[in-house]
Structure formats: structure tokens, C-alpha cells
Motif scaffolding. Structure first.
Motif, PDB file in Angstrom:
ATOM      1  N   LEU A   3       0.844  -1.183   0.000  1.00 40.69           N
ATOM      2  CA  LEU A   3       0.000   0.000   0.000  1.00 40.69           C
ATOM      3  C   LEU A   3       0.885   1.240   0.000  1.00 40.69           C
ATOM      4  CD1 LEU A   3      -2.567  -1.101   2.730  1.00 40.69           C
ATOM      5  CD2 LEU A   3      -2.932  -1.045   0.259  1.00 40.69           C
ATOM      6  N   GLU A   4       0.395   2.307  -0.569  1.00 39.25           N
ATOM      7  CA  GLU A   4       1.163   3.552  -0.597  1.00 39.25           C
ATOM      8  C   GLU A   4       1.300   4.139   0.802  1.00 39.25           C
ATOM      9  OE1 GLU A   4       0.393   7.998  -2.280  1.00 39.25           O
ATOM     10  OE2 GLU A   4      -0.034   6.331  -3.641  1.00 39.25           O
ATOM     11  N   ARG A   5       0.193   4.102   1.566  1.00 42.30           N
ATOM     12  CA  ARG A   5       0.222   4.637   2.926  1.00 42.30           C
ATOM     13  C   ARG A   5      -0.794   3.904   3.789  1.00 42.30           C
ATOM     14  NH1 ARG A   5      -1.836   8.940  -0.183  1.00 42.30           N
ATOM     15  NH2 ARG A   5      -4.076   9.144   0.059  1.00 42.30           N
ATOM     16  N   VAL A   6      -0.508   3.888   5.087  1.00 45.75           N
ATOM     17  CA  VAL A   6      -1.431   3.289   6.050  1.00 45.75           C
ATOM     18  C   VAL A   6      -1.523   4.193   7.270  1.00 45.75           C
ATOM     19  CG1 VAL A   6      -0.971   0.897   5.339  1.00 45.75           C
ATOM     20  CG2 VAL A   6       0.342   1.890   7.203  1.00 45.75           C
ATOM     21  N   GLY A   7      -2.650   4.124   7.944  1.00 43.54           N
ATOM     22  CA  GLY A   7      -2.838   4.828   9.197  1.00 43.54           C
ATOM     23  C   GLY A   7      -2.812   3.831  10.329  1.00 43.54           C
ATOM     24  N   VAL A   8      -2.137   4.166  11.396  1.00 40.22           N
ATOM     25  CA  VAL A   8      -2.016   3.278  12.546  1.00 40.22           C
ATOM     26  C   VAL A   8      -2.594   3.984  13.766  1.00 40.22           C
ATOM     27  CG1 VAL A   8      -0.385   2.094  14.060  1.00 40.22           C
ATOM     28  CG2 VAL A   8       0.055   2.182  11.611  1.00 40.22           C
ATOM     29  N   VAL A  56       3.329  -0.889  13.166  1.00 42.09           N
ATOM     30  CA  VAL A  56       4.199  -0.181  12.224  1.00 42.09           C
ATOM     31  C   VAL A  56       5.170  -1.127  11.523  1.00 42.09           C
ATOM     32  CG1 VAL A  56       6.018   1.552  12.048  1.00 42.09           C
ATOM     33  CG2 VAL A  56       3.972   2.035  13.388  1.00 42.09           C
ATOM     34  N   MET A  57       5.757  -2.068  12.253  1.00 40.33           N
ATOM     35  CA  MET A  57       6.793  -2.926  11.647  1.00 40.33           C
ATOM     36  C   MET A  57       6.283  -3.752  10.466  1.00 40.33           C
ATOM     37  SD  MET A  57       9.586  -1.987  12.757  1.00 40.33           S
ATOM     38  CE  MET A  57      10.393  -3.077  11.617  1.00 40.33           C
ATOM     39  N   PRO A  58       5.096  -4.383  10.533  1.00 45.98           N
ATOM     40  CA  PRO A  58       4.647  -5.124   9.346  1.00 45.98           C
ATOM     41  C   PRO A  58       4.510  -4.216   8.124  1.00 45.98           C
ATOM     42  CG  PRO A  58       3.308  -5.706  11.246  1.00 45.98           C
ATOM     43  CD  PRO A  58       4.179  -4.563  11.654  1.00 45.98           C
ATOM     44  N   ALA A  59       4.050  -2.995   8.338  1.00 47.74           N
ATOM     45  CA  ALA A  59       3.912  -2.051   7.216  1.00 47.74           C
ATOM     46  C   ALA A  59       5.288  -1.667   6.669  1.00 47.74           C
ATOM     47  CB  ALA A  59       3.154  -0.809   7.673  1.00 47.74           C
ATOM     48  N   LYS A  60       6.245  -1.433   7.545  1.00 48.59           N
ATOM     49  CA  LYS A  60       7.597  -1.081   7.084  1.00 48.59           C
ATOM     50  C   LYS A  60       8.215  -2.249   6.303  1.00 48.59           C
ATOM     51  CE  LYS A  60      10.092   2.116   9.716  1.00 48.59           C
ATOM     52  NZ  LYS A  60      10.023   3.014   8.648  1.00 48.59           N
ATOM     53  N   VAL A  97       5.592  -0.197   2.811  1.00 53.69           N
ATOM     54  CA  VAL A  97       4.690   0.948   2.805  1.00 53.69           C
ATOM     55  C   VAL A  97       5.516   2.225   2.912  1.00 53.69           C
ATOM     56  CG1 VAL A  97       2.807   2.097   4.038  1.00 53.69           C
ATOM     57  CG2 VAL A  97       2.814  -0.394   3.826  1.00 53.69           C
ATOM     58  N   ASP A  98       5.251   3.181   2.021  1.00 54.35           N
ATOM     59  CA  ASP A  98       6.027   4.418   1.985  1.00 54.35           C
ATOM     60  C   ASP A  98       5.688   5.384   3.113  1.00 54.35           C
ATOM     61  OD1 ASP A  98       7.563   3.790  -0.254  1.00 54.35           O
ATOM     62  OD2 ASP A  98       6.038   4.522  -1.627  1.00 54.35           O
ATOM     63  N   ARG A  99       4.415   5.494   3.422  1.00 52.85           N
ATOM     64  CA  ARG A  99       4.000   6.501   4.403  1.00 52.85           C
ATOM     65  C   ARG A  99       3.136   5.859   5.476  1.00 52.85           C
ATOM     66  NH1 ARG A  99       0.177  11.555   3.700  1.00 52.85           N
ATOM     67  NH2 ARG A  99       0.856  12.738   5.508  1.00 52.85           N
ATOM     68  N   ILE A 100       3.607   5.938   6.712  1.00 50.53           N
ATOM     69  CA  ILE A 100       2.875   5.382   7.839  1.00 50.53           C
ATOM     70  C   ILE A 100       2.513   6.547   8.750  1.00 50.53           C
ATOM     71  CG2 ILE A 100       2.945   3.792   9.786  1.00 50.53           C
ATOM     72  CD1 ILE A 100       5.189   2.289   8.195  1.00 50.53           C
ATOM     73  N   VAL A 101       1.218   6.721   8.964  1.00 48.52           N
ATOM     74  CA  VAL A 101       0.734   7.853   9.764  1.00 48.52           C
ATOM     75  C   VAL A 101       0.069   7.327  11.013  1.00 48.52           C
ATOM     76  CG1 VAL A 101      -0.790   9.854   9.767  1.00 48.52           C
ATOM     77  CG2 VAL A 101       0.343   9.167   7.653  1.00 48.52           C
TER      78      VAL A 101
END
Length: 157
Positions: free
Chosen positions: A123-128, A145-149, A153-157
């Protein structure tokens, strides 16, 4: 520490008690959830700031939403080094675990020209969401956050 002894009666009621928490029971919350979702859709950050104040008791504004380097440095100074080491170890363990789950794109062409496969795209970005309030759960941040990284995923908010 609170110690609870599991009695025979409680053992027999485990399934019944678990079923009480089934998704079928969530309907009573639907109106409240819809109200929140619609408020965020309509009023965006303003609604998020209001709900953060309401649920977490924290005042956030457009000017204070981002954590500064100074605030990060100050936080490191206030936390015991042993806790920081434990959190860093947890981060390595969580990253290692999720790296084992990574899947790659693959394609296979058949002699008749058929192309089979799958394309894996992060995904381009995710919200946590990180729960706040009276308790602090750094593990919630790490495990979200770690699974997204790892997935890229480029942008984690």
C-alpha cells in the motif's frame, strides 16, 4: 498481581462467554461508529483532533501534530535505558517475524501464451491507531508499524 483460579464451572462457560463477544453483538455500537466515521469524513483533521481530546484527553492542533526532534530527544532522556533496550530488542524480533511473511510477485508463461502469476504491491500509505489514555503500549506501535515497514509501505501515519 491478581491471580484468578479457573473453576470447573468457568471452564464450562468459556465458549459461552466467548460467544457473548461475537461480532453479532457489535450492532449496538454501529450508530456511534457511523457518527465518528462520518464526522472524520466530513471534518477531517478537525474531527480527529476533537476525538483525540475526547477519548485520549490530549489536545492536538495542526501545529502540534508532528513530534519534533527536540521532543523525541527529551523523551529519550526521560526513559530508562533498559526499557529502550527492551523495546529495540522487541523491534528486531517483530521485524524478523514479519520478514518471514514477505511474499514476492511471480509470473509464469505457458506455451500457449497464457500468463499466470500474482503481483505483490505494498500500500502507498497506512494509518495506525495507537491507543493512549492511562496506559502506554509501545508494543502496539511496534506491532502495527513494523509489518507495514517490512511490506514496503512508503508513508505510515
Amino acid at each position: 498481581m491478581r491471580i484468578v483460579t479457573l473453576t470447573e464451572k468457568e471452564k464450562n462457560n468459556i465458549l459461552e462467554n466467548m460467544l457473548k463477544r461475537s461480532p453479532n453483538q457489535y450492532g449496538k455500537y454501529q450508530d456511534a461508529v457511523d457518527e465518528i466515521l462520518n464526522a472524520v469524513k466530513d471534518r477531517k483533521d478537525k474531527a480527529l483532533f476533537e476525538y483525540t481530546g475526547k477519548f485520549d484527553g490530549v489536545t492536538i492542533t495542526p501545529e502540534t501534530i508532528r513530534v519534533t526532534k527536540e521532543e523525541i530527544d527529551e523523551a529519550y532522556e526521560q526513559v530508562d535505558q533498559e526499557l529502550i533496550d527492551v523495546i529495540r530488542k522487541a523491534l528486531v524480533n517483530i521485524r524478523s517475524y514479519h520478514e518471514k511473511q514477505v511474499r514476492y510477485s511471480w509470473f509464469d508463461s505457458k506455451p500457449d501464451g497464457t500468463l499466470l502469476g500474482q503481483k505483490i504491491t505494498p500500500l502507498e500509505r497506512v494509518g495506525v491507531y495507537v491507543p493512549g489514555g492511562k496506559a502506554v503500549y509501545p508494543s502496539s506501535v511496534l506491532m502495527n508499524v513494523m509489518p507495514a515497514k517490512v511490506a514496503g509501505v512508503d508513508r505510515i501515519v
